[in-house]
Design an enzyme around this catalytic site. Structure first.
Site, PDB file in Angstrom:
ATOM      1  N   GLU C  60       0.813  -1.225   0.000  1.00 42.35           N
ATOM      2  CA  GLU C  60       0.000   0.000   0.000  1.00 42.35           C
ATOM      3  C   GLU C  60       0.840   1.266   0.000  1.00 42.35           C
ATOM      4  O   GLU C  60       0.544   2.219  -0.722  1.00 42.35           O
ATOM      5  CB  GLU C  60      -0.966  -0.001   1.178  1.00 42.35           C
ATOM      6  CG  GLU C  60      -2.133  -0.989   1.051  1.00 42.35           C
ATOM      7  CD  GLU C  60      -1.775  -2.386   1.488  1.00 42.35           C
ATOM      8  OE1 GLU C  60      -0.611  -2.629   1.866  1.00 42.35           O
ATOM      9  OE2 GLU C  60      -2.666  -3.260   1.451  1.00 42.35           O
ATOM     10  N   HIS C 129      -9.158  -4.444  11.198  1.00 41.19           N
ATOM     11  CA  HIS C 129      -9.787  -4.275   9.887  1.00 41.19           C
ATOM     12  C   HIS C 129     -11.040  -3.407   9.930  1.00 41.19           C
ATOM     13  O   HIS C 129     -11.754  -3.310   8.940  1.00 41.19           O
ATOM     14  CB  HIS C 129     -10.193  -5.642   9.318  1.00 41.19           C
ATOM     15  CG  HIS C 129      -9.062  -6.426   8.744  1.00 41.19           C
ATOM     16  ND1 HIS C 129      -7.887  -6.635   9.408  1.00 41.19           N
ATOM     17  CD2 HIS C 129      -8.921  -7.053   7.539  1.00 41.19           C
ATOM     18  CE1 HIS C 129      -7.081  -7.374   8.668  1.00 41.19           C
ATOM     19  NE2 HIS C 129      -7.678  -7.631   7.523  1.00 41.19           N
TER      20      HIS C 129
HETATM   21  C1  LIG Z   1      -1.651  -4.467   4.800  1.00 40.93           C
HETATM   22  C2  LIG Z   1      -2.700  -5.388   4.284  1.00 40.93           C
HETATM   23  N1  LIG Z   1      -3.079  -5.304   2.991  1.00 40.93           N
HETATM   24  C3  LIG Z   1      -4.015  -6.128   2.480  1.00 40.93           C
HETATM   25  C4  LIG Z   1      -4.632  -7.070   3.288  1.00 40.93           C
HETATM   26  C5  LIG Z   1      -5.737  -7.981   2.704  1.00 40.93           C
HETATM   27  N2  LIG Z   1      -5.211  -9.350   2.538  1.00 40.93           N
HETATM   28  C6  LIG Z   1      -5.359 -10.271   3.510  1.00 40.93           C
HETATM   29  S1  LIG Z   1      -4.583 -11.694   3.127  1.00 40.93           S
HETATM   30  C7  LIG Z   1      -4.057 -11.113   1.651  1.00 40.93           C
HETATM   31  C8  LIG Z   1      -3.251 -12.012   0.755  1.00 40.93           C
HETATM   32  C9  LIG Z   1      -2.007 -12.472   1.425  1.00 40.93           C
HETATM   33  O1  LIG Z   1      -1.404 -13.520   0.671  1.00 40.93           O
HETATM   34  P1  LIG Z   1      -0.161 -14.318   1.239  1.00 40.93           P
HETATM   35  O2  LIG Z   1       0.776 -13.388   1.929  1.00 40.93           O
HETATM   36  O3  LIG Z   1       0.414 -15.100   0.109  1.00 40.93           O
HETATM   37  O4  LIG Z   1      -0.737 -15.286   2.360  1.00 40.93           O
HETATM   38  P2  LIG Z   1      -1.797 -16.471   2.147  1.00 40.93           P
HETATM   39  O5  LIG Z   1      -3.159 -15.835   2.224  1.00 40.93           O
HETATM   40  O6  LIG Z   1      -1.514 -17.091   0.816  1.00 40.93           O
HETATM   41  O7  LIG Z   1      -1.583 -17.412   3.289  1.00 40.93           O
HETATM   42  C10 LIG Z   1      -4.486  -9.804   1.447  1.00 40.93           C
HETATM   43  C11 LIG Z   1      -4.211  -8.992   0.255  1.00 40.93           C
HETATM   44  C12 LIG Z   1      -4.247  -7.113   4.647  1.00 40.93           C
HETATM   45  N3  LIG Z   1      -4.847  -7.981   5.512  1.00 40.93           N
HETATM   46  N4  LIG Z   1      -3.277  -6.293   5.103  1.00 40.93           N
END
Ligand SMILES: Cc1ncc(C[n+]2csc(CCOP(=O)(O)OP(=O)(O)O)c2C)c(N)n1
Ligand SMILES: Cc1ncc(C[n+]2csc(CCOP(=O)(O)OP(=O)(O)O)c2C)c(N)n1
Ligand SMILES: [Mg+2]
Ligand SMILES: [Mg+2]
Lengths: 324, 358, 324, 358
Positions: C60, C129
């Site tokens: 972000e 959140h």
């Molecule tokens: C700072 C922030 N940006 C966006 C999100 C929304 N979000 C939650 S999980 C996620 C994807 C994360 O993917 P990854 O790091 O590969 O972990 P996985 O879900 O595959 O275990 C996103 C974009 C968040 N929780 N925090």
């Protein structure tokens, strides 16, 4: 009583707590070998060594987050932000981790961390370095915020902050570091959440925090000498927890209040307090609660102009006269 | 693609040779428990009566938490992101407290205040459960800092996803870990996707994501997550580096999630070719592979494995019952667990106004 | 008039502006191929392609800062935050770069950037959140903040936000995306800084923004039916710039005001407005200005409890009755 | 240590061979101007009558801004941090507007609102001047994004310090630059210190700081900043990569600052061995070295060089006079340049309340 600077008072508080509790550790940019960008930690690295006083790279989110994590295991980090403005690159760590982890864990965790540093305008360092984030941080239940206005308060509040088991944010002021006040040699603590009437008065309550308290005291002087108005000056000292009782007692006595606040006006601490006063002392008020804040623009550089941008005794006097 | 398992090589690692049959079976039991717990949770989430918010399932990745956490001693700590059920059960949390948390009940590990993303058990060295992507990475660093500060020989296993490596605070943490020689191990659970975005669309890298550690002069390694022997062997090396040299490591463990990003993931089957998912379930399922391994080793047979699975399922069903029968928090509970000093009603907690509704 | 959802209204606004101005570009996590985590950008990538609708990694601070930089050269980025809560990892870029660069450059630069996404509690996604940062962002002169409560307002405000030449932060609500309202087919704009009286009344003014407006309308229903109290509902729509005139007109008519605000109470927008009302309509008030905010703790997960934590029509009614 | 200059090799690079004597002399003139401007600024800062806040001097690093910016064409843009006087003069800003800004006057480039850290000249593709460490790194990326979006063949030179590489947003920017093929060049001006902290105490790395780019599959190079020929040759390669392939580069230019971190730096001579400073001034001063080089090349002689210096000094003195005689902003000016729409009094700027003092 000896006269010492606001800076020395903070330095003494840190030294005393470092001595008292081996889990206290100072972390920040230039706090150790450089003795602190504003010399608040002068001599502490020499005295307490590498383990207790730690120089950090320019990674506020990283070392504040690290400090929050360490505090979960019982370390008591006192983190210096060279300017509180730099909290903005670590905002998520401060609000979501320090501020929310206790709640989200159902009380299994607590974060005894202190974050301290200057938060003020008036030194011509420009818009990005002059933020006063006490209002936006105190918006979050789970954190505590204090803004000492004198050396005496700075020392007593800092010691309480370090011993507090919740996250406490101490907002200092570079314009005050060099100012001196009487401070006793004996150890003392000032509890968080207790305001201080810095000057008694009968006609109007000037309510402020941080350096605005000194501006209010100057204004009270002028009001007394030039206008025969007796102003009471209430120093909030602690923003959250807040001492509403002392505020209300003063207003119930004077029936008039002017809030002085170096933050920008929109949703500033003075807005919260004005809202609270009119709600809880509605029938005691003979006039609307007025506010004197910084002129509502980013901090301007030009030195003579920034002086005008911050609340001045003259602007406070003017407001008071408008509701006399 | 066929499974990459080369039997032997990692099985012979000292840390694996010392595994007793009981311990090996226990690893299988843990994986069954994680899978059954989440299947039960999913079922009841979809029933829609008790749970809200997110539910990020770990199914498919069980070998990662199970294998790594099986190496932890009394001074080794664990922290992860929001996909935290597997790690929670692996560190020894009960299905009851976890399920009750999903149901938002007072008997939940976080008294119903945290939900699926926020499981905690400090008494088991488990520090959550964090919803902000990569937000836990400096916290894990802090746990390592505290261990070193207190002179304890331990480390922190800090898990993150393949998408989380693009949050700046993770890089700040890597620099601090290397600069200050902190015993933290960053475990990147690379399941190939961050929500709907594939690894290639989210990250620029050479070799792999873990290799970014090179820029900080940090040791790194890549692990095939479907082989518990490999997970344990390579993670143990990193833990020894942390314990003996107080140096950090970045590990990247290749794995896969079978379900969508979260239960709310409407597109779970759009951004991934269904065949890809089937292929993983068929050829790379960590439970099947481990069970196969143990069968070949003569450590367990069909019936015994089936019995383990049945036990796990029964335990999950009982946890649901426990959660359903547990009480909800009271309205007044909203204001507890905000401030330590207020909860304890210490002098500090009784001084000044802490809450501002009136 | 056709009934469409709040989500579709936003989607139409984005599509219309993408069509109108080739410098408009949508950037955010999952906004393109995934069609948006909450489907607000559904179909736009398919229609406008890779150049105009860009999927971003989870960075972000990086992509918001990038968008601010691009806006300095005339691009008009519309950045989606999956949740406004994630602004906290980009806080410095938002406040110091988007918010201050015009001032620090003496007006040589302007940043026509829009940042949009949901900012609300009530969906059991937990404390980190569920932030509602309209108050803390609007504290900064240089930025603009709007909080649409209906599909009609969402579309009209979003289009104005995209055409505005200053940084505008649009705070939506996941609980409203699926709700429907009447929205005309013809193009229309709603200027920033104009409040909307959503219901006329004579006895008390309920002043709110975002979803709290709907809570206020429900409360007004109950007050009318069960208590014979005629409540006027003022929807701020825009927090900064703020339409103080409409607020004051309403209060001068009803002489009573209750503010409804889903933010935590300390220094919330409702504190600013209560402070403003008592200052500018002091003699018109027959009772203190009261506030109904979220219960002052981090957002709780437990679904039935979080329902109680947000302002409810019942709590609004209760407050009104306390000053009838 | 002696100077590392190996004459020839970089001088023969095509981009340097095309330098006319006039152009070479102009590079020297620019460096004299930067140094004289800052010496004048320092003198008047210490007089203490007009200036406030910070004053970060660039003296010692002049060859970096001068050499790199000398390569910029009409679609090449520049952005840097708070140590921004050198880049400002290099892009063609006048000493008058810069000095007046330091004096907080309306005739300043930012009307006295930005000060030393915030020089801007968008008309010269110069985007500041930014006070938050590394805060400019995603902005520079955005300028590159805009160039590519608009189909302009150009790039952004984004300068940062050796301490700034430990801010997370820089790493997020590197990943985005590589992933999206953006024509940005990050120029790390490595002067060995971030305030009082040496490189070794602030950063963990292999080879050098620029090498962290490897983890993002980004090309990088290291440059001896005291040799303008080397600075130009290697920076031009990166600019060609940006122009022709729209690929990013990270350059690390070794340099040195003679004064403290800022005028307020009380310890300027404590954390650095005075001999270290003297050594740089004696053996590695970019002005002396370039003048020596041009003398050897027969492009310039003593008197001509002295004349250039004198001109620069006179220009600086005149700028001080201009600044002193310029008017201060009015109190009302505090409220201009906050909102574009308000400044222009557009309908949007006339609707609703924008300022809240009363
Ligand atoms: C700072 C922030 N940006 C966006 C999100 C929304 N979000 C939650 S999980 C996620 C994807 C994360 O993917 P990854 O790091 O590969 O972990 P996985 O879900 O595959 O275990 C996103 C974009 C968040 N929780 N925090
Ligand atoms: C986020 C942030 N943290 C801290 C500071 C205070 N600060 C200003 S400059 C500086 C040192 C930067 O050093 P470097 O990046 O090497 O640049 P140099 O000063 O050497 O040119 C620090 C710590 C800041 N401005 N911003
Ligand atoms: Mg993933
Ligand atoms: Mg440096």
């Amino acid at each position: 009583m000896p006269q010492i600077t606001y800076r020395k008072a903070l330095n003494d508080a840190l030294a005393e707590e470092l001595t008292r509790d081996e889990n206290v550790v100072l972390i920040g940019e230039e706090v150790a070998q450089y003795n602190g960008a504003y010399k608040v930690t002068e001599g502490l690295w020499k005295r307490f060594g590498d383990k207790r006083v730690v120089d950090a790279p320019i990674s506020e989110a990283g070392f504040i987050g690290m400090s929050v994590g360490a505090s979960m295991l019982g370390i008591r980090p006192v983190v210096e932000l060279m300017f509180w403005s730099f909290a903005y690159v670590a905002y998520d760590q401060i609000v979501n981790n320090a501020g929310c982890v206790r709640y989200m864990s159902g009380g299994l965790i607590n974060c005894p961390i202190v974050i301290r540093g200057p938060a003020n305008g008036g030194t011509n360092v420009g818009a990005t370095h002059s933020h006063t984030p006490e209002s936006i941080l105190a918006n979050n239940p789970g954190v505590k915020v204090v803004c000492p206005a004198t050396a005496y308060d700075a020392k007593g509040l800092m010691k309480s902050a370090i011993r507090d088991n919740d996250p406490v944010f101490v907002m200092e002021n570079t314009l005050l570091y060099g100012e001196t006040w009487e401070v006793p040699d004996e150890e003392y603590l000032i509890p968080l959440g207790v305001a201080d009437v810095k000057r008694e008065g009968a006609d109007v309550s000037l309510i402020a925090h941080g350096r605005a308290v000194l501006t209010s005291l100057k204004a009270a002087e002028i009001l007394a000498n030039e206008h025969g108005i007796s102003a009471e000056v209430v120093d909030l000292r602690s923003i959250r927890p807040l001492d509403e009782e002392t505020i209300l007692q003063s207003v119930r006595k004077t029936h008039r209040a002017v809030l002085v606040d170096e933050n920008k006006p929109f949703c500033a601490v003075s807005a919260q307090i004005a809202s609270m006063i009119q709600e809880k002392a509605f029938d005691d008020l003979d006039a609307p609660v007025l506010r004197v804040c910084s002129l509502d623009a980013p901090a301007i550089y030009s030195p003579p102009l920034e002086k005008m941008q911050l609340p001045t005794p003259e602007r406070v006097v003017e407001k008071v006269l408008s509701i006399r | 693609m066929e499974t990459l398992l080369e039997a032997g090589v990692f099985a012979d690692a000292a840390i694996n040779r010392e595994l007793t049959p009981e311990k090996k079976i226990n690893l299988l039991r843990q994986m069954f428990r994680i899978r059954r717990f989440e299947q039960a949770a999913l079922k009841h989430y979809q029933a829609g009566t008790h749970m809200g918010g997110f539910l990020h399932l770990y199914i498919g990745q069980e070998s990662v938490a199970t294998g790594t956490v099986s190496l932890c001693g009394e001074n080794d700590h664990v922290i992860t992101a929001y996909r935290d059920h597997g790690h929670a059960l692996a560190v020894g949390m009960s299905m009851n407290e976890c399920m009750a948390e999903l149901f938002g009940k007072t008997t939940g590990c976080s008294k119903g205040k945290g939900g699926s993303m926020h499981f905690f058990a400090p008494d088991k060295n488990y520090w959550g459960g964090h919803g902000i992507v990569a937000g836990q990475t400096p916290l894990g660093l802090g746990l390592a800092f505290a261990l070193k500060y207190k002179g304890r020989k331990g480390c922190c296993l800090c898990f993150l996803g393949d998408g989380a490596v693009n949050q700046g605070v993770y890089h700040e943490s890597l620099n601090l870990a290397a600069l200050w020689n902190l015993p933290v191990i960053y475990v990147i659970e690379n399941n190939g996707y961050s929500m709907g975005t594939s690894l290639e669309r989210s990250s620029a890298f050479k070799n792999c994501l873990a290799a970014r550690a090179e820029g900080y002069n940090i040791e790194w390694d890549q692990i095939n997550g479907e082989d518990i022997y490999e997970v344990r062997a390579k993670t143990w090396k990193a833990m020894q580096r942390a314990h003996d040299e107080s140096r950090p490591t970045v590990l990247e463990i290749d794995t896969y999630r079978y379900y969508g990003h979260s239960v709310a993931d409407a597109n779970a089957k759009k951004y991934r070719d269904p065949e890809e998912i089937e292929k993983y379930k068929k050829f790379h399922d960590p439970l099947q592979l481990w069970q196969k391994r143990l069968t070949e080793e003569g450590v367990i047979n069909e019936e015994q494995a089936a019995a383990l699975d049945a036990e796990a399922k029964a335990e999950a069903d009982a946890a649901v019952k426990f959660a359903e029968e547990s009480p909800l928090p009271e309205k007044a509970d909203i204001f507890s667990d905000v401030y330590y000093e207020v909860d304890r009603q210490t002098p500090a907690g009784r001084t000044g106004k802490h809450f501002f509704n009136d």
